[in-house]
Design an enzyme around this catalytic site. Structure first.
Site, PDB file in Angstrom:
ATOM      1  N   GLY A  17       0.774  -1.236   0.000  1.00 45.29           N
ATOM      2  CA  GLY A  17       0.000   0.000   0.000  1.00 45.29           C
ATOM      3  C   GLY A  17       0.803   1.283   0.000  1.00 45.29           C
ATOM      4  N   SER A  18       2.028   1.277  -0.469  1.00 47.27           N
ATOM      5  CA  SER A  18       2.784   2.548  -0.496  1.00 47.27           C
ATOM      6  C   SER A  18       2.171   3.520  -1.503  1.00 47.27           C
ATOM      7  CB  SER A  18       4.258   2.299  -0.822  1.00 47.27           C
ATOM      8  OG  SER A  18       4.427   1.899  -2.168  1.00 47.27           O
ATOM      9  N   ASN A  19       1.608   3.000  -2.584  1.00 50.22           N
ATOM     10  CA  ASN A  19       0.910   3.897  -3.524  1.00 50.22           C
ATOM     11  C   ASN A  19      -0.379   4.425  -2.900  1.00 50.22           C
ATOM     12  OD1 ASN A  19       2.069   4.355  -6.299  1.00 50.22           O
ATOM     13  ND2 ASN A  19       2.400   2.186  -6.103  1.00 50.22           N
ATOM     14  N   LEU A  99      -9.622  -7.411 -12.981  1.00 53.00           N
ATOM     15  CA  LEU A  99     -11.022  -6.960 -12.940  1.00 53.00           C
ATOM     16  C   LEU A  99     -11.811  -7.600 -14.079  1.00 53.00           C
ATOM     17  CD1 LEU A  99     -10.836  -3.147 -12.102  1.00 53.00           C
ATOM     18  CD2 LEU A  99     -10.961  -5.122 -10.563  1.00 53.00           C
ATOM     19  N   ASN A 113      -5.219   2.675 -12.996  1.00 55.36           N
ATOM     20  CA  ASN A 113      -4.210   1.735 -12.491  1.00 55.36           C
ATOM     21  C   ASN A 113      -2.822   2.341 -12.625  1.00 55.36           C
ATOM     22  OD1 ASN A 113      -3.199  -0.828 -11.562  1.00 55.36           O
ATOM     23  ND2 ASN A 113      -2.588  -1.268 -13.664  1.00 55.36           N
ATOM     24  N   HIS A 115       1.159   1.170 -13.072  1.00 55.48           N
ATOM     25  CA  HIS A 115       1.934  -0.018 -13.458  1.00 55.48           C
ATOM     26  C   HIS A 115       3.409   0.369 -13.500  1.00 55.48           C
ATOM     27  CE1 HIS A 115       2.701  -3.885 -15.407  1.00 55.48           C
ATOM     28  NE2 HIS A 115       3.560  -3.228 -16.188  1.00 55.48           N
ATOM     29  N   SER A 147       3.668   3.881 -15.404  1.00 56.85           N
ATOM     30  CA  SER A 147       2.554   4.338 -16.243  1.00 56.85           C
ATOM     31  C   SER A 147       1.263   4.370 -15.432  1.00 56.85           C
ATOM     32  CB  SER A 147       2.348   3.376 -17.422  1.00 56.85           C
ATOM     33  OG  SER A 147       3.553   3.205 -18.161  1.00 56.85           O
ATOM     34  N   ASP A 156      -3.581  -4.034 -18.654  1.00 55.48           N
ATOM     35  CA  ASP A 156      -2.530  -3.022 -18.841  1.00 55.48           C
ATOM     36  C   ASP A 156      -2.545  -2.399 -20.233  1.00 55.48           C
ATOM     37  OD1 ASP A 156      -0.202  -5.005 -16.907  1.00 55.48           O
ATOM     38  OD2 ASP A 156      -1.658  -3.501 -16.267  1.00 55.48           O
ATOM     39  N   GLU A 185       6.372   6.491  -8.945  1.00 57.76           N
ATOM     40  CA  GLU A 185       4.949   6.116  -8.877  1.00 57.76           C
ATOM     41  C   GLU A 185       4.219   6.976  -7.850  1.00 57.76           C
ATOM     42  OE1 GLU A 185       4.113   1.899  -8.483  1.00 57.76           O
ATOM     43  OE2 GLU A 185       6.122   1.466  -9.227  1.00 57.76           O
TER      44      GLU A 185
END
Ligand code: GRF
Length: 206
Positions: A17-19, A99, A113, A115, A147, A156, A185
């Site tokens: 969960g760092s993003n 998904l 998303n 990536h 991205s 993706d 990111e």
């Protein structure tokens, strides 16, 4: 200027969960002051992303895939939870479940998303996490990056919203590259969410 209501984000995460943390932190600054993280959902009970959300007093839900007959029913359940919370935008932040149509159709052009490569390179099925960086290093690539893209049914492959390039050094390992990409990111995702919220035609949803 009309005071715009903040857009309501749901974040799906499977790991550390760092993003997620970078998005939560950004909602408290000018960077992402047009959004609130309203719920964090994980398919992994132990995901530290859930702990991060709890610490930020954000609703968390572990939804066990084993409780559902198939991925489509799992995603249909998530759709009902998100609609009940009037979620505007879904963010995948290290979410490792693919998904399916029910959620992609219901939230068309409203799933983002992040990536860890310069898509379309090093994306697609089974290309996630350290696997991406190992392939990049193995191929002696001279640059990588991250991205942010819209999620469609093809993995993706949705429209790319933003990318940041990261130079690869001869001494780089997959781990050292992953660390430098992750830093980018954390910068790119909140900025891109904020920009997307400001440019998306929300009136089309009414
Ligand atoms: C990140 O590298 C992201 O690009 C990928 O999964 C990783 C998640 O890391 N989708 P974290 O859980 O956000 O720390």
């Amino acid at each position: 200027m009309e005071t715009q209501l903040k857009k309501r984000l749901a974040i799906l995460a499977s790991g550390g969960g760092s993003n997620l943390q970078s998005v939560i932190d950004a909602t408290k600054t000018e960077i992402l002051n047009n959004a609130d993280v309203c719920i964090v959902i994980s398919n992994k009970k132990e995901a530290y992303a859930l702990t991060r959300a709890s610490k930020a007093l954000i609703e968390t839900l572990f939804i066990n895939p084993k409780d559902f007959k198939n991925p489509e029913e799992y995603d249909t359940h998530i759709v009902s939870l998100l609609k009940a919370r009037e979620i505007d935008l879904i963010i995948l932040a290290g979410y490792l479940k693919i998904l399916t149509k029910p959620i992609i159709a219901e939230f068309k052009n409203r799933i983002i998303n992040i990536h860890p490569s310069l898509l379309p390179n090093y994306g697609g099925k089974n290309m996630y996490g350290m696997k991406v960086h190992k392939e990049v290093i193995k191929d002696n690539a001279i640059k990588s990056g991250c991205s942010v893209h819209l999620v469609t049914e093809e993995i993706d492959a949705g429209p790319i919203l933003a990318q940041t390039e990261v130079e690869i050094f001869p001494e780089d390992t997959p781990e050292s590259l992953a660390d430098r990409v992750l830093i980018q990111e954390h910068i790119l995702l909140p900025l891109t969410i904020a920009k997307y919220i400001n440019t998306y035609d929300w009136s089309a949803l009414k």
